[in-house]
Design a protein around this motif. Sequence first.
Motif: not given
Length: 120
Positions: A72, A86, A90
């Motif tokens: 991340y 993002n 993750w």
Amino acid sequence: MKLTLTNLRKILQCSFRLKCPRCSKGTLFQKHFTMFSHCTECELKFEREQGYFIGAMYINYGATVLLTFPGYFILDIFTSIPFLFNFGVWGLVSAVFPIFFYRYSKSLWLNFDYAFNPSS
Ligand SMILES: [Zn+2]
């Protein structure tokens, strides 16, 4: 047992090939998530006691954290992708990776435990 590079290599080879820690020949799993109770080659009992594989859950959790948190932050620092994308990527990795790593975490736990405590 003293941990040497040779021993560590054997432990990791057996772990990632999903092989028995004692004979290195028998397989640990009969199906994807179903483990044999004993080695098919040397009869080593895999689940030594009730709740034995709790340690494998810690290994799986630790591997997931070690993968997702740096992943991340690396993407956050070195790319300009939006936060939600993002975070979503993750988050998805942290949900799927433990399923993929399940067998390997059990194998790692069993192989390391057997290397340090072969008699019990
Ligand atoms: Zn065996």
